[in-house]
Design a protein around this motif. Sequence first.
Motif, PDB file in Angstrom:
ATOM      1  N   GLU A 182       0.827  -1.204   0.000  1.00  0.00           N
ATOM      2  CA  GLU A 182       0.000   0.000   0.000  1.00  0.00           C
ATOM      3  C   GLU A 182       0.860   1.252   0.000  1.00  0.00           C
ATOM      4  O   GLU A 182       0.516   2.255  -0.642  1.00  0.00           O
ATOM      5  N   TYR A 183       1.956   1.207   0.715  1.00  0.00           N
ATOM      6  CA  TYR A 183       2.874   2.355   0.748  1.00  0.00           C
ATOM      7  C   TYR A 183       3.407   2.648  -0.654  1.00  0.00           C
ATOM      8  O   TYR A 183       3.461   3.810  -1.081  1.00  0.00           O
ATOM      9  N   LEU A 184       3.784   1.607  -1.387  1.00  0.00           N
ATOM     10  CA  LEU A 184       4.280   1.795  -2.753  1.00  0.00           C
ATOM     11  C   LEU A 184       3.207   2.391  -3.646  1.00  0.00           C
ATOM     12  O   LEU A 184       3.467   3.321  -4.421  1.00  0.00           O
ATOM     13  N   SER A 185       1.987   1.883  -3.549  1.00  0.00           N
ATOM     14  CA  SER A 185       0.909   2.393  -4.394  1.00  0.00           C
ATOM     15  C   SER A 185       0.624   3.870  -4.128  1.00  0.00           C
ATOM     16  O   SER A 185       0.463   4.666  -5.055  1.00  0.00           O
ATOM     17  N   LEU A 186       0.586   4.250  -2.854  1.00  0.00           N
ATOM     18  CA  LEU A 186       0.321   5.650  -2.508  1.00  0.00           C
ATOM     19  C   LEU A 186       1.454   6.559  -2.963  1.00  0.00           C
ATOM     20  O   LEU A 186       1.209   7.672  -3.464  1.00  0.00           O
ATOM     21  N   GLN A 187       2.698   6.111  -2.823  1.00  0.00           N
ATOM     22  CA  GLN A 187       3.823   6.931  -3.250  1.00  0.00           C
ATOM     23  C   GLN A 187       3.878   7.061  -4.763  1.00  0.00           C
ATOM     24  O   GLN A 187       4.313   8.086  -5.289  1.00  0.00           O
ATOM     25  N   CYS A 188       3.426   6.039  -5.482  1.00  0.00           N
ATOM     26  CA  CYS A 188       3.340   6.149  -6.947  1.00  0.00           C
ATOM     27  C   CYS A 188       2.340   7.231  -7.344  1.00  0.00           C
ATOM     28  O   CYS A 188       2.600   8.024  -8.255  1.00  0.00           O
ATOM     29  N   ASP A 189       1.192   7.254  -6.666  1.00  0.00           N
ATOM     30  CA  ASP A 189       0.190   8.291  -6.957  1.00  0.00           C
ATOM     31  C   ASP A 189       0.745   9.683  -6.688  1.00  0.00           C
ATOM     32  O   ASP A 189       0.588  10.605  -7.495  1.00  0.00           O
ATOM     33  N   SER A 190       1.396   9.858  -5.545  1.00  0.00           N
ATOM     34  CA  SER A 190       1.923  11.170  -5.174  1.00  0.00           C
ATOM     35  C   SER A 190       3.026  11.619  -6.121  1.00  0.00           C
ATOM     36  O   SER A 190       3.041  12.779  -6.567  1.00  0.00           O
ATOM     37  N   GLU A 225       9.780   9.540 -22.506  1.00  0.00           N
ATOM     38  CA  GLU A 225      10.918   8.851 -21.903  1.00  0.00           C
ATOM     39  C   GLU A 225      11.488   9.654 -20.725  1.00  0.00           C
ATOM     40  O   GLU A 225      11.799   9.098 -19.666  1.00  0.00           O
ATOM     41  N   ILE A 226      11.616  10.959 -20.922  1.00  0.00           N
ATOM     42  CA  ILE A 226      12.147  11.813 -19.854  1.00  0.00           C
ATOM     43  C   ILE A 226      11.173  11.876 -18.682  1.00  0.00           C
ATOM     44  O   ILE A 226      11.574  11.803 -17.513  1.00  0.00           O
ATOM     45  N   VAL A 227       9.890  12.000 -18.986  1.00  0.00           N
ATOM     46  CA  VAL A 227       8.880  12.055 -17.931  1.00  0.00           C
ATOM     47  C   VAL A 227       8.878  10.756 -17.127  1.00  0.00           C
ATOM     48  O   VAL A 227       8.834  10.761 -15.890  1.00  0.00           O
ATOM     49  N   ALA A 228       8.948   9.611 -17.824  1.00  0.00           N
ATOM     50  CA  ALA A 228       8.953   8.318 -17.144  1.00  0.00           C
ATOM     51  C   ALA A 228      10.189   8.173 -16.256  1.00  0.00           C
ATOM     52  O   ALA A 228      10.105   7.634 -15.140  1.00  0.00           O
ATOM     53  N   SER A 229      11.336   8.658 -16.738  1.00  0.00           N
ATOM     54  CA  SER A 229      12.557   8.584 -15.936  1.00  0.00           C
ATOM     55  C   SER A 229      12.436   9.440 -14.673  1.00  0.00           C
ATOM     56  O   SER A 229      12.860   9.018 -13.586  1.00  0.00           O
ATOM     57  N   ARG A 230      11.852  10.615 -14.797  1.00  0.00           N
ATOM     58  CA  ARG A 230      11.690  11.475 -13.619  1.00  0.00           C
ATOM     59  C   ARG A 230      10.686  10.886 -12.633  1.00  0.00           C
ATOM     60  O   ARG A 230      10.857  11.003 -11.410  1.00  0.00           O
ATOM     61  N   ILE A 231       9.639  10.239 -13.159  1.00  0.00           N
ATOM     62  CA  ILE A 231       8.672   9.585 -12.279  1.00  0.00           C
ATOM     63  C   ILE A 231       9.344   8.444 -11.517  1.00  0.00           C
ATOM     64  O   ILE A 231       9.143   8.266 -10.313  1.00  0.00           O
ATOM     65  N   ARG A 232      10.185   7.687 -12.211  1.00  0.00           N
ATOM     66  CA  ARG A 232      10.883   6.571 -11.579  1.00  0.00           C
ATOM     67  C   ARG A 232      11.808   7.066 -10.461  1.00  0.00           C
ATOM     68  O   ARG A 232      11.838   6.510  -9.362  1.00  0.00           O
ATOM     69  N   ASP A 233      12.573   8.134 -10.741  1.00  0.00           N
ATOM     70  CA  ASP A 233      13.476   8.682  -9.722  1.00  0.00           C
ATOM     71  C   ASP A 233      12.698   9.238  -8.535  1.00  0.00           C
ATOM     72  O   ASP A 233      13.133   9.107  -7.372  1.00  0.00           O
ATOM     73  N   GLU A 234      11.565   9.865  -8.806  1.00  0.00           N
ATOM     74  CA  GLU A 234      10.750  10.429  -7.731  1.00  0.00           C
ATOM     75  C   GLU A 234      10.199   9.322  -6.825  1.00  0.00           C
ATOM     76  O   GLU A 234      10.221   9.444  -5.597  1.00  0.00           O
ATOM     77  N   ILE A 235       9.719   8.247  -7.430  1.00  0.00           N
ATOM     78  CA  ILE A 235       9.191   7.138  -6.629  1.00  0.00           C
ATOM     79  C   ILE A 235      10.309   6.481  -5.823  1.00  0.00           C
ATOM     80  O   ILE A 235      10.141   6.156  -4.645  1.00  0.00           O
ATOM     81  N   GLN A 236      11.480   6.288  -6.458  1.00  0.00           N
ATOM     82  CA  GLN A 236      12.587   5.635  -5.775  1.00  0.00           C
ATOM     83  C   GLN A 236      13.030   6.416  -4.543  1.00  0.00           C
ATOM     84  O   GLN A 236      13.349   5.830  -3.504  1.00  0.00           O
ATOM     85  N   SER A 237      13.058   7.730  -4.646  1.00  0.00           N
ATOM     86  CA  SER A 237      13.463   8.544  -3.503  1.00  0.00           C
ATOM     87  C   SER A 237      12.491   8.419  -2.331  1.00  0.00           C
ATOM     88  O   SER A 237      12.865   8.653  -1.184  1.00  0.00           O
ATOM     89  N   ARG A 238      11.248   8.019  -2.622  1.00  0.00           N
ATOM     90  CA  ARG A 238      10.240   7.931  -1.575  1.00  0.00           C
ATOM     91  C   ARG A 238      10.166   6.539  -0.937  1.00  0.00           C
ATOM     92  O   ARG A 238       9.727   6.419   0.208  1.00  0.00           O
ATOM     93  N   VAL A 239      10.535   5.502  -1.693  1.00  0.00           N
ATOM     94  CA  VAL A 239      10.342   4.131  -1.196  1.00  0.00           C
ATOM     95  C   VAL A 239      11.648   3.463  -0.787  1.00  0.00           C
ATOM     96  O   VAL A 239      11.650   2.266  -0.460  1.00  0.00           O
ATOM     97  N   SER A 240      12.751   4.182  -0.806  1.00  0.00           N
ATOM     98  CA  SER A 240      14.027   3.579  -0.410  1.00  0.00           C
ATOM     99  C   SER A 240      13.990   3.111   1.037  1.00  0.00           C
ATOM    100  O   SER A 240      14.563   2.070   1.387  1.00  0.00           O
ATOM    101  N   GLU A 241      13.318   3.863   1.905  1.00  0.00           N
ATOM    102  CA  GLU A 241      13.236   3.483   3.314  1.00  0.00           C
ATOM    103  C   GLU A 241      12.378   2.252   3.535  1.00  0.00           C
ATOM    104  O   GLU A 241      12.404   1.660   4.610  1.00  0.00           O
ATOM    105  N   ALA A 242      11.608   1.868   2.518  1.00  0.00           N
ATOM    106  CA  ALA A 242      10.781   0.665   2.632  1.00  0.00           C
ATOM    107  C   ALA A 242      11.461  -0.556   2.034  1.00  0.00           C
ATOM    108  O   ALA A 242      10.833  -1.613   1.906  1.00  0.00           O
ATOM    109  N   GLY A 243      12.739  -0.431   1.660  1.00  0.00           N
ATOM    110  CA  GLY A 243      13.475  -1.566   1.119  1.00  0.00           C
ATOM    111  C   GLY A 243      13.019  -1.998  -0.251  1.00  0.00           C
ATOM    112  O   GLY A 243      13.145  -3.169  -0.616  1.00  0.00           O
TER     113      GLY A 243
END
Length: 335
Positions: A182-190, A225-243
């Motif tokens: 659920e944490y991953l899903s919510l962070q993807c939306d944000s 492609e650029i938008v998808a890369s920025r979305i990926r980096d944004e999500i990664q920065s949020r879910v790193s603490e969740a392993g």
Amino acid sequence: MTEKNLTNKKHGMLMLFVIIILMIASVAGMIFGSMHFDKFGGILFIGCIIVFIFSIILMPGLKILKPQEALVLTLFGKYVGTLKGEGFYFVNPFCTSVNPAAKTKLNQSGDVAHDHISFSKSLSELSFDFSNNKISLKIMTLNNNRQKINDCLGNPVEIGIAVMWRVVDTAKAVFNVDNYKEYLSLQCDSALRNIVRIYPYDVAPNVDTTGDGIADEGSLRGSSEIVASRIRDEIQSRVSEAGIEIIEARITYLAYAPEIAAVMLQRQQASAIIDARKMIVDGAVGMVEMALERLNENNVVTLDDERKAVMVSNLLVVLCGNHDAQPVVNSGSLY
């Protein structure tokens, strides 16, 4: 929380053999003790019952893991380690497996939960855990629901993404967040909302999407492609603490919201018509210039300015018209 891998617990087959021997010996002892209960049979009978109960208590310590599966174990609330990799394990029978997201159902691959308890004949079901608390380490795809988001120009757009992810630290996934799915899903939306509102749907003038203060031609439709890369980096920065590791994020759906889709379609059609007309006019003017030059070079006919203007007008009407021209033949004199 730091993950601890339990690598020296692959004694499942040996312990299974010991448990079977203990159970057989205890049953035989109880039978023998019941037959000679008047002598030392009573003590033997009670001792065999204790051994039999002890062998049953050992059974939940048997664990079987398939490839790319993990089991987080706790003992009386304390984290003792994680079992990783395929194999037949034996752990402390009082250890319990923990996975808060075991029953969470998301719109993703590899996430299947059962609503009822099933008793399998495999040795992996010998534990007292009635729910499957194993954590999958496989790469999974989260197909996030479509969202309605306003772009940087305020136009509502509908966008959906697919995120490829996997768990890389089981301890963080279990203990750092309440439910990592659920944490991953919510962070993807944000993260999706934060990135989409930076870009226009299509190329727009005087829009800075990179933050350098200079207008560029970035857009959701043209810079996917650029938008998808920025979305990926944004999500990664949020879910790193969740392993969790985000492998890739892709835009799967992109369109204007239904309330403005028709208007935007008319705008695109008008822009296309204007561009087509501009191309037709440029081509027609070039053809008229070429015709006049060829007539002057070959001295086919000498035209004054008035006749040249009439000729240019007629050629432009013929070349720029939407329908075929109907010629009028003049059989008389030009003057």
